[in-house]
Design a protein around this motif. Sequence first.
Motif, short mmCIF file in Angstrom:
data_model
loop_
_atom_site.label_atom_id
_atom_site.label_comp_id
_atom_site.label_asym_id
_atom_site.label_seq_id
_atom_site.Cartn_x
_atom_site.Cartn_y
_atom_site.Cartn_z
N ILE A 14 0.84 -1.19 0.00
CA ILE A 14 0.00 0.00 0.00
C ILE A 14 0.88 1.25 0.00
O ILE A 14 0.64 2.18 -0.77
N LEU A 15 1.88 1.26 0.84
CA LEU A 15 2.75 2.42 0.91
C LEU A 15 3.50 2.64 -0.41
O LEU A 15 3.73 3.78 -0.82
N ALA A 73 -6.41 5.77 -5.26
CA ALA A 73 -6.26 6.73 -6.35
C ALA A 73 -5.13 6.34 -7.29
O ALA A 73 -5.21 6.54 -8.50
N ALA A 74 -4.06 5.78 -6.75
CA ALA A 74 -2.94 5.34 -7.58
C ALA A 74 -3.35 4.23 -8.52
O ALA A 74 -3.00 4.24 -9.71
N VAL A 75 -4.11 3.27 -8.02
CA VAL A 75 -4.57 2.16 -8.87
C VAL A 75 -5.50 2.70 -9.95
O VAL A 75 -5.40 2.33 -11.12
N LEU A 76 -6.41 3.58 -9.56
CA LEU A 76 -7.32 4.19 -10.54
C LEU A 76 -6.53 4.93 -11.61
O LEU A 76 -6.72 4.72 -12.81
N GLY A 77 -5.62 5.80 -11.17
CA GLY A 77 -4.85 6.61 -12.11
C GLY A 77 -4.01 5.80 -13.08
O GLY A 77 -3.81 6.20 -14.22
N ALA A 78 -3.54 4.66 -12.64
CA ALA A 78 -2.67 3.83 -13.49
C ALA A 78 -3.41 3.24 -14.69
O ALA A 78 -2.78 2.94 -15.71
N SER A 79 -4.73 3.10 -14.60
CA SER A 79 -5.45 2.40 -15.67
C SER A 79 -6.70 3.13 -16.16
O SER A 79 -7.46 2.57 -16.94
N VAL A 80 -6.91 4.35 -15.75
CA VAL A 80 -8.17 5.04 -16.04
C VAL A 80 -8.30 5.50 -17.49
O VAL A 80 -9.40 5.52 -18.04
N THR A 91 -16.18 -1.20 -11.57
CA THR A 91 -15.04 -1.43 -10.67
C THR A 91 -15.30 -0.82 -9.31
O THR A 91 -14.98 -1.41 -8.28
N ARG A 92 -15.93 0.35 -9.27
CA ARG A 92 -16.28 0.97 -7.99
C ARG A 92 -17.23 0.06 -7.21
O ARG A 92 -17.09 -0.11 -6.01
N HIS A 93 -18.21 -0.54 -7.90
CA HIS A 93 -19.13 -1.48 -7.24
C HIS A 93 -18.38 -2.70 -6.70
O HIS A 93 -18.65 -3.17 -5.59
N GLU A 94 -17.44 -3.22 -7.48
CA GLU A 94 -16.64 -4.36 -7.02
C GLU A 94 -15.79 -3.99 -5.81
O GLU A 94 -15.67 -4.78 -4.87
N LEU A 95 -15.20 -2.81 -5.84
CA LEU A 95 -14.39 -2.34 -4.72
C LEU A 95 -15.26 -2.18 -3.47
O LEU A 95 -14.89 -2.62 -2.38
N PHE A 110 -7.47 -3.27 -12.81
CA PHE A 110 -7.59 -2.70 -11.46
C PHE A 110 -7.32 -3.75 -10.37
O PHE A 110 -7.70 -3.57 -9.21
N SER A 111 -6.64 -4.82 -10.71
CA SER A 111 -6.40 -5.92 -9.76
C SER A 111 -5.55 -5.50 -8.56
O SER A 111 -5.61 -6.15 -7.51
N GLU A 112 -4.77 -4.43 -8.68
CA GLU A 112 -3.94 -3.96 -7.56
C GLU A 112 -4.79 -3.50 -6.37
O GLU A 112 -4.28 -3.35 -5.26
N LEU A 113 -6.10 -3.31 -6.57
CA LEU A 113 -6.99 -2.95 -5.46
C LEU A 113 -7.02 -4.05 -4.40
O LEU A 113 -7.41 -3.80 -3.26
N GLU A 114 -6.58 -5.23 -4.76
CA GLU A 114 -6.51 -6.34 -3.82
C GLU A 114 -5.64 -5.98 -2.62
O GLU A 114 -5.84 -6.48 -1.51
N ALA A 115 -4.70 -5.07 -2.79
CA ALA A 115 -3.83 -4.64 -1.69
C ALA A 115 -4.64 -4.00 -0.56
O ALA A 115 -4.18 -3.95 0.58
N LEU A 116 -5.84 -3.54 -0.87
CA LEU A 116 -6.68 -2.87 0.12
C LEU A 116 -7.59 -3.82 0.89
O LEU A 116 -8.39 -3.38 1.73
N LEU A 117 -7.47 -5.11 0.66
CA LEU A 117 -8.29 -6.10 1.38
C LEU A 117 -8.24 -5.94 2.90
O LEU A 117 -9.29 -6.03 3.55
#
Length: 147
Positions: A14-15, A73-80, A91-95, A110-117
């Motif tokens: 995350i960091l 925001a970083a994950v979003l920005g990387a693939s938006v 993706t927002r609904h999945e998150l 957006f698979s990097e959102l998994e880091a926020l589990l």
Amino acid sequence: MGDSDLMQLYSRRILALTTAIPHQGRLDHPEGSAMRRSPHCGSSVTVDIRMRDGQIAEFAQQVRACALGQASAAVLGASVIGKSRDQILATRHELHAMLKQDGTPPDGSFSELEALLPARDYPNRHASILLAWDATLAAIDQAAEAA
């Protein structure tokens, strides 16, 4: 929250995401712009966009959020770029489901959102995690209204 809980919540992964948030700043003359703020923690995200053929062509974000909000925001920005409103909304609904309903993390770009589990156990952090997504959707809607 104990020290070990904090260490899990603010993992190195995350960091690392927070150190390189893509598309930081503002666009000159955006078609759509929106700011969203979390009343719980004061985090805020402002998004500017330009659309082309129903897809995000240009994107900028100003992120003033906790590490979790920054990571999201970083994950979003990387693939938006190149994504449609429907793709961002899905993706927002999945998150949201991942955080609130033990859903599976989004996959694909957006698979990097998994880091926020680990944040699912901290509901007071969820609003900050969703800020960039909500601001992006609002900016898209504003651009559509102006078109």
